[in-house]
Motif scaffolding. Structure first.
Motif, PDB file in Angstrom:
ATOM      1  N   ILE A   1      45.525 -18.390  -6.575  1.00  0.00           N
ATOM      2  CA  ILE A   1      44.232 -18.568  -7.233  1.00  0.00           C
ATOM      3  C   ILE A   1      44.125 -17.638  -8.442  1.00  0.00           C
ATOM      4  CG2 ILE A   1      42.971 -16.909  -5.798  1.00  0.00           C
ATOM      5  CD1 ILE A   1      41.523 -20.258  -6.750  1.00  0.00           C
ATOM      6  N   PHE A   2      44.737 -16.469  -8.341  1.00  0.00           N
ATOM      7  CA  PHE A   2      44.723 -15.522  -9.451  1.00  0.00           C
ATOM      8  C   PHE A   2      45.481 -16.088 -10.658  1.00  0.00           C
ATOM      9  CE2 PHE A   2      46.690 -11.956 -11.753  1.00  0.00           C
ATOM     10  CZ  PHE A   2      45.543 -11.312 -12.171  1.00  0.00           C
ATOM     11  N   SER A   3      46.659 -16.631 -10.410  1.00  0.00           N
ATOM     12  CA  SER A   3      47.426 -17.180 -11.537  1.00  0.00           C
ATOM     13  C   SER A   3      46.744 -18.409 -12.122  1.00  0.00           C
ATOM     14  CB  SER A   3      48.861 -17.499 -11.111  1.00  0.00           C
ATOM     15  OG  SER A   3      48.889 -18.503 -10.124  1.00  0.00           O
ATOM     16  N   GLN A   4      46.082 -19.192 -11.281  1.00  0.00           N
ATOM     17  CA  GLN A   4      45.338 -20.341 -11.793  1.00  0.00           C
ATOM     18  C   GLN A   4      44.189 -19.870 -12.682  1.00  0.00           C
ATOM     19  OE1 GLN A   4      44.131 -22.641  -8.413  1.00  0.00           O
ATOM     20  NE2 GLN A   4      46.185 -23.354  -7.955  1.00  0.00           N
ATOM     21  N   ALA A   5      43.497 -18.811 -12.262  1.00  0.00           N
ATOM     22  CA  ALA A   5      42.389 -18.282 -13.055  1.00  0.00           C
ATOM     23  C   ALA A   5      42.885 -17.738 -14.391  1.00  0.00           C
ATOM     24  CB  ALA A   5      41.649 -17.191 -12.280  1.00  0.00           C
ATOM     25  N   CYS A   6      44.048 -17.112 -14.381  1.00  0.00           N
ATOM     26  CA  CYS A   6      44.610 -16.560 -15.621  1.00  0.00           C
ATOM     27  C   CYS A   6      45.020 -17.648 -16.596  1.00  0.00           C
ATOM     28  CB  CYS A   6      45.799 -15.657 -15.309  1.00  0.00           C
ATOM     29  SG  CYS A   6      45.332 -14.112 -14.522  1.00  0.00           S
ATOM     30  N   ASN A   7      45.248 -18.859 -16.105  1.00  0.00           N
ATOM     31  CA  ASN A   7      45.650 -19.967 -16.966  1.00  0.00           C
ATOM     32  C   ASN A   7      44.480 -20.866 -17.350  1.00  0.00           C
ATOM     33  OD1 ASN A   7      48.374 -19.253 -17.052  1.00  0.00           O
ATOM     34  ND2 ASN A   7      48.745 -20.221 -15.078  1.00  0.00           N
ATOM     35  N   ASN A   8      43.270 -20.557 -16.890  1.00  0.00           N
ATOM     36  CA  ASN A   8      42.102 -21.373 -17.182  1.00  0.00           C
ATOM     37  C   ASN A   8      41.348 -20.740 -18.350  1.00  0.00           C
ATOM     38  OD1 ASN A   8      39.366 -22.336 -17.156  1.00  0.00           O
ATOM     39  ND2 ASN A   8      39.747 -23.155 -15.105  1.00  0.00           N
ATOM     40  N   GLU A   9      41.267 -21.449 -19.466  1.00  0.00           N
ATOM     41  CA  GLU A   9      40.649 -20.900 -20.676  1.00  0.00           C
ATOM     42  C   GLU A   9      39.185 -20.529 -20.460  1.00  0.00           C
ATOM     43  OE1 GLU A   9      41.193 -23.130 -24.266  1.00  0.00           O
ATOM     44  OE2 GLU A   9      43.251 -23.633 -23.716  1.00  0.00           O
ATOM     45  N   THR A  10      38.457 -21.340 -19.695  1.00  0.00           N
ATOM     46  CA  THR A  10      37.048 -21.053 -19.453  1.00  0.00           C
ATOM     47  C   THR A  10      36.895 -19.741 -18.715  1.00  0.00           C
ATOM     48  OG1 THR A  10      36.582 -23.412 -19.334  1.00  0.00           O
ATOM     49  CG2 THR A  10      34.910 -21.941 -18.431  1.00  0.00           C
ATOM     50  N   TYR A  11      37.696 -19.525 -17.671  1.00  0.00           N
ATOM     51  CA  TYR A  11      37.627 -18.283 -16.904  1.00  0.00           C
ATOM     52  C   TYR A  11      38.010 -17.081 -17.762  1.00  0.00           C
ATOM     53  CZ  TYR A  11      37.340 -21.163 -12.673  1.00  0.00           C
ATOM     54  OH  TYR A  11      36.956 -22.046 -11.720  1.00  0.00           O
ATOM     55  N   ILE A  12      39.010 -17.260 -18.602  1.00  0.00           N
ATOM     56  CA  ILE A  12      39.444 -16.175 -19.471  1.00  0.00           C
ATOM     57  C   ILE A  12      38.335 -15.820 -20.462  1.00  0.00           C
ATOM     58  CG2 ILE A  12      41.074 -15.545 -21.305  1.00  0.00           C
ATOM     59  CD1 ILE A  12      43.198 -17.175 -19.743  1.00  0.00           C
ATOM     60  N   GLU A  13      37.664 -16.838 -21.030  1.00  0.00           N
ATOM     61  CA  GLU A  13      36.571 -16.586 -21.960  1.00  0.00           C
ATOM     62  C   GLU A  13      35.427 -15.849 -21.264  1.00  0.00           C
ATOM     63  OE1 GLU A  13      35.352 -20.223 -23.842  1.00  0.00           O
ATOM     64  OE2 GLU A  13      37.334 -20.583 -24.676  1.00  0.00           O
ATOM     65  N   ILE A  14      35.098 -16.269 -20.045  1.00  0.00           N
ATOM     66  CA  ILE A  14      34.025 -15.614 -19.291  1.00  0.00           C
ATOM     67  C   ILE A  14      34.411 -14.171 -18.991  1.00  0.00           C
ATOM     68  CG2 ILE A  14      32.796 -15.597 -17.078  1.00  0.00           C
ATOM     69  CD1 ILE A  14      32.970 -18.716 -17.209  1.00  0.00           C
ATOM     70  N   TRP A  15      35.660 -13.965 -18.585  1.00  0.00           N
ATOM     71  CA  TRP A  15      36.132 -12.610 -18.287  1.00  0.00           C
ATOM     72  C   TRP A  15      36.075 -11.730 -19.541  1.00  0.00           C
ATOM     73  CZ3 TRP A  15      36.632  -9.271 -14.630  1.00  0.00           C
ATOM     74  CH2 TRP A  15      37.404  -8.131 -14.815  1.00  0.00           C
ATOM     75  N   ASN A  16      36.550 -12.260 -20.658  1.00  0.00           N
ATOM     76  CA  ASN A  16      36.526 -11.491 -21.906  1.00  0.00           C
ATOM     77  C   ASN A  16      35.093 -11.172 -22.329  1.00  0.00           C
ATOM     78  OD1 ASN A  16      39.305 -11.360 -22.133  1.00  0.00           O
ATOM     79  ND2 ASN A  16      39.440 -13.206 -23.379  1.00  0.00           N
ATOM     80  N   ASP A  17      34.192 -12.142 -22.161  1.00  0.00           N
ATOM     81  CA  ASP A  17      32.783 -11.902 -22.475  1.00  0.00           C
ATOM     82  C   ASP A  17      32.234 -10.780 -21.600  1.00  0.00           C
ATOM     83  OD1 ASP A  17      30.209 -12.568 -23.729  1.00  0.00           O
ATOM     84  OD2 ASP A  17      29.656 -13.274 -21.720  1.00  0.00           O
ATOM     85  N   PHE A  18      32.563 -10.799 -20.323  1.00  0.00           N
ATOM     86  CA  PHE A  18      32.119  -9.753 -19.397  1.00  0.00           C
ATOM     87  C   PHE A  18      32.688  -8.397 -19.808  1.00  0.00           C
ATOM     88  CE2 PHE A  18      32.949  -7.217 -15.572  1.00  0.00           C
ATOM     89  CZ  PHE A  18      31.656  -7.076 -15.085  1.00  0.00           C
ATOM     90  N   MET A  19      33.963  -8.348 -20.133  1.00  0.00           N
ATOM     91  CA  MET A  19      34.622  -7.090 -20.479  1.00  0.00           C
ATOM     92  C   MET A  19      34.114  -6.514 -21.807  1.00  0.00           C
ATOM     93  SD  MET A  19      36.346  -6.331 -17.915  1.00  0.00           S
ATOM     94  CE  MET A  19      37.122  -4.875 -18.559  1.00  0.00           C
ATOM     95  N   ASN A  20      33.630  -7.359 -22.708  1.00  0.00           N
ATOM     96  CA  ASN A  20      33.129  -6.897 -23.992  1.00  0.00           C
ATOM     97  C   ASN A  20      31.685  -6.385 -23.913  1.00  0.00           C
ATOM     98  OD1 ASN A  20      35.513  -7.398 -25.392  1.00  0.00           O
ATOM     99  ND2 ASN A  20      34.953  -9.526 -25.786  1.00  0.00           N
ATOM    100  N   ARG A  21      31.068  -6.501 -22.764  1.00  0.00           N
ATOM    101  CA  ARG A  21      29.706  -5.993 -22.579  1.00  0.00           C
ATOM    102  C   ARG A  21      29.746  -4.500 -22.271  1.00  0.00           C
ATOM    103  NH1 ARG A  21      25.866 -10.072 -21.707  1.00  0.00           N
ATOM    104  NH2 ARG A  21      26.800 -12.126 -21.576  1.00  0.00           N
ATOM    105  N   SER A  22      28.608  -3.855 -22.468  1.00  0.00           N
ATOM    106  CA  SER A  22      28.520  -2.430 -22.144  1.00  0.00           C
ATOM    107  C   SER A  22      28.579  -2.259 -20.632  1.00  0.00           C
ATOM    108  CB  SER A  22      27.205  -1.850 -22.686  1.00  0.00           C
ATOM    109  OG  SER A  22      26.113  -2.359 -21.936  1.00  0.00           O
ATOM    110  N   GLY A  23      28.862  -1.044 -20.200  1.00  0.00           N
ATOM    111  CA  GLY A  23      28.936  -0.762 -18.763  1.00  0.00           C
ATOM    112  C   GLY A  23      27.629  -1.086 -18.062  1.00  0.00           C
ATOM    113  N   GLU A  24      26.505  -0.808 -18.734  1.00  0.00           N
ATOM    114  CA  GLU A  24      25.191  -1.086 -18.151  1.00  0.00           C
ATOM    115  C   GLU A  24      24.988  -2.594 -17.959  1.00  0.00           C
ATOM    116  OE1 GLU A  24      20.735  -0.720 -19.798  1.00  0.00           O
ATOM    117  OE2 GLU A  24      21.819   1.187 -19.733  1.00  0.00           O
ATOM    118  N   GLU A  25      25.376  -3.387 -18.974  1.00  0.00           N
ATOM    119  CA  GLU A  25      25.251  -4.840 -18.862  1.00  0.00           C
ATOM    120  C   GLU A  25      26.159  -5.380 -17.760  1.00  0.00           C
ATOM    121  OE1 GLU A  25      26.142  -5.809 -22.951  1.00  0.00           O
ATOM    122  OE2 GLU A  25      24.098  -6.519 -23.256  1.00  0.00           O
TER     123      GLU A  25
END
Length: 185
Positions: free
Chosen positions: A24-48
């Motif tokens: 499931i981890f490798s599938q998530a890493c290959n899914n563009e939508t999940y990657i975009e959501i993850w990147n959006d989350f990581m680009n937020r401040s720690g408080e957000e």
């Protein structure tokens, strides 16, 4: 080793580790939508990030409504009559639905999309990029009528709508919003 592609596994490694279907981890890493959501989350401040995590934890902890032995009695409960479903829609959205000439074709398409998605995957999260603000408004009304939770947010400069079903099963109202609005006219 489970992250290795099948062709990367040697016969000796294959005996030691299973190189079958991707995790499931490798599938998530290959899914563009999940990657975009993850990147959006990581680009937020720690408080957000903490707010998002707290929200998700609260959603998981909410008891999912389930009655009987797999039997869903929501359709028989008075709170799920078409009138009560309509009353679940926020006052401001109901006002908009009363004042304007609603494009019933668009409303029916949105209803069909929610029905087909949640009938197949009641616990999945529906995500759609919707630039048209009026269509988003109609989708939020449909979601409230169907007892779904919807939220709009900015995602890479565009508007995104996420919809979840708060119940374990999906039980649509017996009368859809488009039909209910036609009856009221």
């Amino acid at each position: 080793m489970t992250l290795l592609e099948r062709e990367e596994c040697t016969s000796e490694e294959a005996e030691t580790y299973s190189c079958g279907s991707p995790s499931i981890f490798s599938q998530a890493c290959n899914n563009e939508t999940y990657i975009e959501i993850w990147n959006d989350f990581m680009n937020r401040s720690g408080e957000e990030q903490e707010k998002v995590i707290l929200y998700l934890e609260q959603e998981v902890q909410k008891p999912r409504e389930r009655t009987g032995k797999g039997r869903d009695e929501r359709t028989e409960h008075p709170a799920y009559t078409p009138k009560e479903c309509y009353q679940r829609i926020s006052r401001s959205l109901r006002g908009t639905l009363k004042k304007r000439q609603i494009p019933l074709g668009t409303l029916e398409c949105l209803e069909e999309e929610m029905l087909s998605f949640f009938s197949v995957s009641p616990e999945a999260i529906y995500v759609s990029m919707m630039e048209n603000g009026y269509q988003r408004l109609l989708l939020h009304a449909v979601c409230q009528y169907m007892d779904l939770i919807s939220a709009s947010s900015n995602f890479k400069g565009k508007r995104q709508v996420r919809v979840i079903n708060r119940h374990r099963d999906f039980c649509p109202p017996e009368l859809l919003l488009s039909s209910y609005l036609q009856m009221r006219c």
